[in-house]
Design an enzyme around this catalytic site. Structure first.
Site, PDB file in Angstrom:
ATOM      1  N   ASP A  11      -9.695  30.749   6.380  1.00  0.00           N
ATOM      2  CA  ASP A  11      -9.161  32.111   6.500  1.00  0.00           C
ATOM      3  C   ASP A  11      -8.768  32.605   5.108  1.00  0.00           C
ATOM      4  O   ASP A  11      -7.792  33.338   4.931  1.00  0.00           O
ATOM      5  CB  ASP A  11      -7.958  32.153   7.450  1.00  0.00           C
ATOM      6  CG  ASP A  11      -7.565  33.586   7.846  1.00  0.00           C
ATOM      7  OD1 ASP A  11      -8.389  34.494   7.663  1.00  0.00           O
ATOM      8  OD2 ASP A  11      -6.425  33.784   8.305  1.00  0.00           O
TER       9      ASP A  11
ATOM     10  N   ALA B 110      -0.806  36.624   4.989  1.00  0.00           N
ATOM     11  CA  ALA B 110      -2.032  37.417   4.864  1.00  0.00           C
ATOM     12  C   ALA B 110      -3.202  36.507   4.496  1.00  0.00           C
ATOM     13  O   ALA B 110      -3.602  36.424   3.335  1.00  0.00           O
ATOM     14  CB  ALA B 110      -1.848  38.511   3.819  1.00  0.00           C
TER      15      ALA B 110
ATOM     16  N   ARG C 192       7.392  28.682  30.971  1.00  0.00           N
ATOM     17  CA  ARG C 192       7.124  29.530  32.128  1.00  0.00           C
ATOM     18  C   ARG C 192       6.005  30.535  31.878  1.00  0.00           C
ATOM     19  O   ARG C 192       5.444  31.082  32.824  1.00  0.00           O
ATOM     20  CB  ARG C 192       8.407  30.259  32.559  1.00  0.00           C
ATOM     21  CG  ARG C 192       9.374  29.393  33.341  1.00  0.00           C
ATOM     22  CD  ARG C 192      10.485  30.222  33.971  1.00  0.00           C
ATOM     23  NE  ARG C 192      11.385  30.790  32.973  1.00  0.00           N
ATOM     24  CZ  ARG C 192      12.473  30.158  32.509  1.00  0.00           C
ATOM     25  NH1 ARG C 192      12.778  28.949  32.960  1.00  0.00           N
ATOM     26  NH2 ARG C 192      13.247  30.734  31.610  1.00  0.00           N
TER      27      ARG C 192
ATOM     28  N   ALA D 282      -2.042  40.577   9.138  1.00  0.00           N
ATOM     29  CA  ALA D 282      -2.332  41.348   7.926  1.00  0.00           C
ATOM     30  C   ALA D 282      -3.481  42.327   8.142  1.00  0.00           C
ATOM     31  O   ALA D 282      -4.414  42.420   7.345  1.00  0.00           O
ATOM     32  CB  ALA D 282      -2.646  40.404   6.776  1.00  0.00           C
TER      33      ALA D 282
ATOM     34  N   ASP E  62      -3.330  24.180   5.828  1.00  0.00           N
ATOM     35  CA  ASP E  62      -2.867  24.361   4.449  1.00  0.00           C
ATOM     36  C   ASP E  62      -1.400  23.992   4.264  1.00  0.00           C
ATOM     37  O   ASP E  62      -0.851  24.156   3.166  1.00  0.00           O
ATOM     38  CB  ASP E  62      -3.103  25.802   3.989  1.00  0.00           C
ATOM     39  CG  ASP E  62      -2.340  26.832   4.825  1.00  0.00           C
ATOM     40  OD1 ASP E  62      -1.747  26.449   5.858  1.00  0.00           O
ATOM     41  OD2 ASP E  62      -2.354  28.022   4.463  1.00  0.00           O
TER      42      ASP E  62
END
Length: 375
Positions: free
Chosen positions: A262, A297, A215, A128, A236
């Site tokens: 966040d 976001a 890999r 975002a 969350d």
């Protein structure tokens, strides 16, 4: 004097314990006239420490001083007694201006520092953040933000694989600022190089970076395996599958995991339309997504909910949840001598939880932010 609670100490949990506060500090010897508060059947844990938070209560840390204080009050009411304010990608002159404002609040002790998330991130993993405003991590530009923060820059998230990335990591380490690897498209080898150059944090591990591949293990394997790295997790139920959280704890342990929010403006404010930097965000049923494109976001998380989920859904030991929410981020910030655990001489920052781990009281530096809600 708080009596009768399950008190979570660095050495373990004391059932039916007591904790005394005098002035701003926890004390081993309570005053003779101490007020007794019976909190039997409850839990007492250290105040939460959030090292990655963009706002709450309808306000942003990228806004005015009033906005910043609104967001602070919102998260304090949910148990976050120490908070690092995060910015989001924007024009450099606006970030410089915001750094000056946030540094004033850090000098006053309102916030613990400044985290710059962007603009030095990968357009491949921008999340975002506005792609038009992204730029390479030129050390001169990184230094410009550090200087604007006047000694209060705590962390910078960058994509170290971009031109100038490794030199910027070294610059941050030399100036005592945490270099965090995030919003990155780095390979395993590039991430190892960044860690060796001084990077010590994984910005919201698993999110905004390549997935594990047998890999091409990418940054996740490098960040999890290195003892020098603390990994952020957004617990969350949206950003991480429970198995991913278990994987992180199994490999890193609670001493290397820092739960973060966040959070963006909608934390503690409800569904609706918001701005995250210059981008419009739609919040529906507590999940924040860009109005255009639908990328997650940030979050609407508060750390009391992260704690409750950790012990009731993820089945983490309470002591591990406390380390991830308090002790580990406090150590990362270099503040373990003051916060992060319930010990005599430290700040009286504490959270009172009921038997179901719902928040019932918050104290910061000896004063109730949320007075005890007792039967």
């Amino acid at each position: 004097m708080l009596t009768g609670a399950n008190v979570v100490l660095p050495t373990g949990t004391v059932e039916g314990g007591q904790l005394a506060v005098a002035g701003r500090r926890i004390t081993g010897t309570p005053p003779a006239d101490a007020q007794l508060i019976d909190v039997s059947g409850h839990w007492l844990v250290p105040g939460f420490v959030d090292i990655h938070n963009h706002g709450g209560g309808g306000a942003s840390f990228s806004g005015t001083a009033e906005d910043i204080l609104t967001a602070l009050r919102t998260h304090r009411a949910h148990g976050t007694t120490t908070l690092v304010a995060s910015t989001v990608t924007d024009e450099m002159d606006l970030l410089v201006r915001q750094a000056g404002l946030l540094s004033e609040l850090a000098e006053q002790g309102d916030i613990a520092g400044i985290h710059f998330e962007g603009p030095f991130i990968s357009p491949c993993r921008k999340g975002a953040h506005s792609e038009a405003l992204l730029r390479h991590p030129d050390p001169a530009e990184v230094r410009k933000l550090i200087d604007a923060a006047r000694g209060r820059a705590t962390m910078v998230t960058l994509a170290a694989e971009l031109p100038g990335g490794i030199d910027s990591v070294r610059l941050l380490a030399e100036h005592g600022v945490i270099a965090a690897i995030g919003h990155t498209d780095a390979s395993y080898e590039q991430t190892v190089e960044a860690i060796d150059a001084g990077a010590t944090v994984a910005t919201h591990l698993f999110n905004a970076m390549p997935a594990l591949n047998h890999r091409a293990p990418g940054p996740i394997a490098a960040l999890l395996e290195d003892e020098r790295v603390t990994v952020e997790l957004i617990n969350d139920g949206v950003h991480l599958h429970p198995a991913a959280l278990e994987l992180a704890f199994r490999h890193a342990g609670a001493d290397r995991v820092a739960f973060i929010t966040d959070a963006m403006d909608a934390a503690g404010a409800g569904d609706g339309r918001y701005l995250l930097g210059p981008l419009e965000v739609e919040v529906s049923e507590g999940v924040a997504r860009l109005a255009e494109g639908g990328s997650i976001a940030g979050s609407t998380l508060t750390l009391d909910r992260a704690f409750q989920r950790a012990v009731t859904v993820d089945k983490l030991p309470v002591e591990d949840a406390v380390r991830a929410l308090s002790a580990t981020p406090a150590r990362l910030l270099g503040l373990s001598d003051r916060i992060g655990s319930l010990e005599p001489g430290k700040d009286a920052d504490l959270v009172l939880l009921d038997a179901d781990f719902a928040l019932k009281g918050v104290m910061r530096q000896g004063e109730w932010v949320v007075a005890p809600q007792l039967p």
